[in-house]
Write an enzyme that holds these catalytic residues in place. Sequence first.
Site, PDB file in Angstrom:
ATOM      1  N   HIS A 143       0.832  -1.199   0.000  1.00 22.88           N
ATOM      2  CA  HIS A 143       0.000   0.000   0.000  1.00 22.88           C
ATOM      3  C   HIS A 143       0.867   1.249   0.000  1.00 22.88           C
ATOM      4  O   HIS A 143       0.629   2.195  -0.745  1.00 22.88           O
ATOM      5  CB  HIS A 143      -0.925  -0.006   1.221  1.00 22.88           C
ATOM      6  CG  HIS A 143      -2.099   0.908   1.086  1.00 22.88           C
ATOM      7  ND1 HIS A 143      -2.231   2.055   1.807  1.00 22.88           N
ATOM      8  CD2 HIS A 143      -3.186   0.856   0.269  1.00 22.88           C
ATOM      9  CE1 HIS A 143      -3.368   2.655   1.464  1.00 22.88           C
ATOM     10  NE2 HIS A 143      -3.957   1.948   0.528  1.00 22.88           N
ATOM     11  N   HIS A 150      -5.202   6.168  -5.555  1.00 20.03           N
ATOM     12  CA  HIS A 150      -6.368   6.763  -4.891  1.00 20.03           C
ATOM     13  C   HIS A 150      -6.882   7.947  -5.708  1.00 20.03           C
ATOM     14  O   HIS A 150      -6.208   8.409  -6.622  1.00 20.03           O
ATOM     15  CB  HIS A 150      -6.006   7.252  -3.488  1.00 20.03           C
ATOM     16  CG  HIS A 150      -5.616   6.123  -2.594  1.00 20.03           C
ATOM     17  ND1 HIS A 150      -4.316   5.813  -2.325  1.00 20.03           N
ATOM     18  CD2 HIS A 150      -6.365   5.209  -1.951  1.00 20.03           C
ATOM     19  CE1 HIS A 150      -4.277   4.749  -1.533  1.00 20.03           C
ATOM     20  NE2 HIS A 150      -5.500   4.360  -1.287  1.00 20.03           N
ATOM     21  N   HIS A 198      -7.610  -2.003  -5.043  1.00 22.19           N
ATOM     22  CA  HIS A 198      -7.772  -2.618  -3.728  1.00 22.19           C
ATOM     23  C   HIS A 198      -8.395  -4.009  -3.823  1.00 22.19           C
ATOM     24  O   HIS A 198      -8.108  -4.874  -3.010  1.00 22.19           O
ATOM     25  CB  HIS A 198      -8.565  -1.692  -2.806  1.00 22.19           C
ATOM     26  CG  HIS A 198      -7.808  -0.455  -2.414  1.00 22.19           C
ATOM     27  ND1 HIS A 198      -7.842   0.702  -3.156  1.00 22.19           N
ATOM     28  CD2 HIS A 198      -6.964  -0.199  -1.375  1.00 22.19           C
ATOM     29  CE1 HIS A 198      -7.065   1.622  -2.579  1.00 22.19           C
ATOM     30  NE2 HIS A 198      -6.521   1.101  -1.507  1.00 22.19           N
ATOM     31  N   HIS A 219     -15.137   5.587   3.377  1.00 23.52           N
ATOM     32  CA  HIS A 219     -13.791   5.012   3.357  1.00 23.52           C
ATOM     33  C   HIS A 219     -12.762   5.883   4.079  1.00 23.52           C
ATOM     34  O   HIS A 219     -12.052   5.419   4.972  1.00 23.52           O
ATOM     35  CB  HIS A 219     -13.351   4.777   1.905  1.00 23.52           C
ATOM     36  CG  HIS A 219     -11.870   4.639   1.753  1.00 23.52           C
ATOM     37  ND1 HIS A 219     -11.070   5.672   1.322  1.00 23.52           N
ATOM     38  CD2 HIS A 219     -11.037   3.626   2.048  1.00 23.52           C
ATOM     39  CE1 HIS A 219      -9.807   5.271   1.332  1.00 23.52           C
ATOM     40  NE2 HIS A 219      -9.757   4.040   1.766  1.00 23.52           N
ATOM     41  N   HIS A 254     -10.621   5.452   7.907  1.00 22.01           N
ATOM     42  CA  HIS A 254      -9.157   5.541   8.051  1.00 22.01           C
ATOM     43  C   HIS A 254      -8.792   6.518   9.162  1.00 22.01           C
ATOM     44  O   HIS A 254      -7.998   6.227  10.051  1.00 22.01           O
ATOM     45  CB  HIS A 254      -8.529   6.048   6.752  1.00 22.01           C
ATOM     46  CG  HIS A 254      -8.149   4.961   5.806  1.00 22.01           C
ATOM     47  ND1 HIS A 254      -6.982   4.253   5.921  1.00 22.01           N
ATOM     48  CD2 HIS A 254      -8.794   4.466   4.729  1.00 22.01           C
ATOM     49  CE1 HIS A 254      -6.904   3.365   4.943  1.00 22.01           C
ATOM     50  NE2 HIS A 254      -7.994   3.476   4.200  1.00 22.01           N
ATOM     51  N   PHE A 288      -1.673   6.711   4.407  1.00 26.86           N
ATOM     52  CA  PHE A 288      -1.586   5.576   3.479  1.00 26.86           C
ATOM     53  C   PHE A 288      -0.282   4.789   3.616  1.00 26.86           C
ATOM     54  O   PHE A 288      -0.246   3.593   3.406  1.00 26.86           O
ATOM     55  CB  PHE A 288      -1.751   6.052   2.032  1.00 26.86           C
ATOM     56  CG  PHE A 288      -3.158   6.459   1.694  1.00 26.86           C
ATOM     57  CD1 PHE A 288      -4.246   5.780   2.220  1.00 26.86           C
ATOM     58  CD2 PHE A 288      -3.405   7.513   0.827  1.00 26.86           C
ATOM     59  CE1 PHE A 288      -5.546   6.136   1.911  1.00 26.86           C
ATOM     60  CE2 PHE A 288      -4.702   7.885   0.502  1.00 26.86           C
ATOM     61  CZ  PHE A 288      -5.772   7.193   1.041  1.00 26.86           C
ATOM     62  N   HIS A 344     -11.174  -2.620   4.100  1.00 26.43           N
ATOM     63  CA  HIS A 344     -11.226  -2.624   2.637  1.00 26.43           C
ATOM     64  C   HIS A 344     -12.013  -3.786   2.043  1.00 26.43           C
ATOM     65  O   HIS A 344     -12.527  -3.660   0.931  1.00 26.43           O
ATOM     66  CB  HIS A 344      -9.822  -2.514   2.044  1.00 26.43           C
ATOM     67  CG  HIS A 344      -9.466  -1.087   1.787  1.00 26.43           C
ATOM     68  ND1 HIS A 344      -9.875  -0.411   0.655  1.00 26.43           N
ATOM     69  CD2 HIS A 344      -8.809  -0.186   2.549  1.00 26.43           C
ATOM     70  CE1 HIS A 344      -9.463   0.844   0.727  1.00 26.43           C
ATOM     71  NE2 HIS A 344      -8.815   1.014   1.867  1.00 26.43           N
TER      72      HIS A 344
END
Length: 607
Positions: free
Chosen positions: A178, A203, A212, A343, A347, A364, A377
């Site tokens: 990632h 992203h 993902h 989403h 996070h 990230f 995810h």
Amino acid sequence: MSSSLLPLTSSFTNAHRPFKARTNQTQGFRVSCNSAPNGHNDNKLILPESQKLILPPNVDRRNLLVGLGGLYTAANLSSLPAAMAAPITAPDITSICKDASAGISNQAEAVRTRKCCPPALGKTIKDFVFPTDKTVRMRWPAHKGTKEQVDKYRAAIQAMRALPDDHPHSFASQAKIHCAYCNGGYTQVDSGTGFPNIDIQIHNSWLFFPFHRWYLYFYERILGKLINDPTFALPFWKWDEPAGMPIPDMFVPETVDGKPNPLYDVYRDADHINERIVDLDYDGKDKNVSDQTQKLCNLSTVYRDLVRNGGDTISFFGGKYVAGDSPVDNSDPSVGSVESGSHTAVHRWVGDKNQPNNEDMGNFYSAGYDPVFYIHHTNVDRMWKLWKDLGIAGHVEPTDSDWLNASYVFYDENEELVRVYNKDCVSLDKLKFNYIENSKEVFPWRKSRPEKRNPNSQVAPTTVVNTVEQTKFPVTLDKILKIRVKRPAVNRSEAEKAKANEVLLVKKIKYDSGKFVKFDVFVNDKLKDGVFTTPCDPEYAGGFAQIPHNDMKSMFMSSSARFGLTELLEDTNTDGEEYATVTLVPRTGTDDLTVGEIKIELVPVGA
Ligand code: C2O
């Protein structure tokens, strides 16, 4: 400070209206099932079908650009005719990779390594082949895991943690995937004619869902292999159902039976574990609302992400992003509704606000070090499936060849390097995994369209609000921005609404990508004094939110956002008005954020 201007004194009511799809028409969508054509693994130009009609075979696009008299340079490639674009193509991830530098504002104090390149084992990249497994891996709701499921999952993560860091299947190597794909590990050197100075970013564009999905596909198979279980399936954090909204129990204790819990992560927000209800609209501050209100607001957020703001392919997936596009220089693909909505909120909500870069989940580069990342995810991936399964016209994957042929490289469960394409991840049947849903499940968020506003609670605005034409762009969002935007049509018939969605576009959003950023968008919030609009109300169009991450060249990145207005205007009794009054409310990190353009368009369903 700004957030106190619209406090959460909720005018939100518990009465929710049943979901009604505007049309039952389903659109046929098929992708080619052939495995990737040969020759995709070298540096040759990959021409989409449409382009082959225009360009003679084997033409080098670089020469073609020269032939155009230098008119089209890397910097303004976005102005190239669409047929000449090429898909984003990951390079050989083991040989062309640099340390992550992007999006980590506090690099000196980073609690995780920025050396995110995968181990080089001297393998050549193979084409992906579909699995031949007899069984389908059924992903299970994490809050309802049986003892057997949880034990197996723990054992698999434990086995992953036991591998040496330089093994491609190790816990660290999986986390670094990632980091490398999201924090500037790879460039577009192999994309189209090659853009070695532009990073790949998966992203904020239409690459978000497919990248993902592939990442989790391999992660799951690797875990299964480590415990020798070809049926192993990941759990999913079912934050779209009230009972599933806290961080699932199995992740919380530090030890289990006197041994370290492999699902525990030390870098989480200590206030958000132990049964706390997640805030799917989190902006960095805890809201002072009851659990019940939070649950209902969350359901409205899921409804908004999947239905109201996900009404067409690009609104849901994110905008077109192809070779030569750089969110720093020349493009601002829109961010998809789920990505920017629930989403990003999750996070930020899980990450530890006391760490220098909000590690782990809040950045990230470090997110993959928290096992919760992967089950967050899986649920994000499940949102794609649920969105598709709604069967609403317009809920279809992109068919653009630049989406279908975009590709990534991963280590598979056999430590082979494989190249995978977006087009091959559309069918879950072929990938042999799926999601367990309750039998006869009626998803609670489907009934969570915010209740229609009572006209008696609305008043005409007392101050004059400037129109878009009267406003000088770009506008800095250091305070609330209220603006009137002309609509392309009013009071459209049901038939017209079925053909096109009315969409608010907030474009050329330039923001400091080293920061967590969020602003909220309200439309026609004309409530009586003392009553404030909240994210649970029909006037709330949605938010624009970003996790810190940026390109190597600049602190500032550019993006855009799309908000569905068709239902919102009906629910606020304003479908007959010529202008929509749009209010952008800064929440966090927006003092130096600017907005370059605001408009409303009719977006044909299926476009
Ligand atoms: Cu790649 Cu949730 O982020």
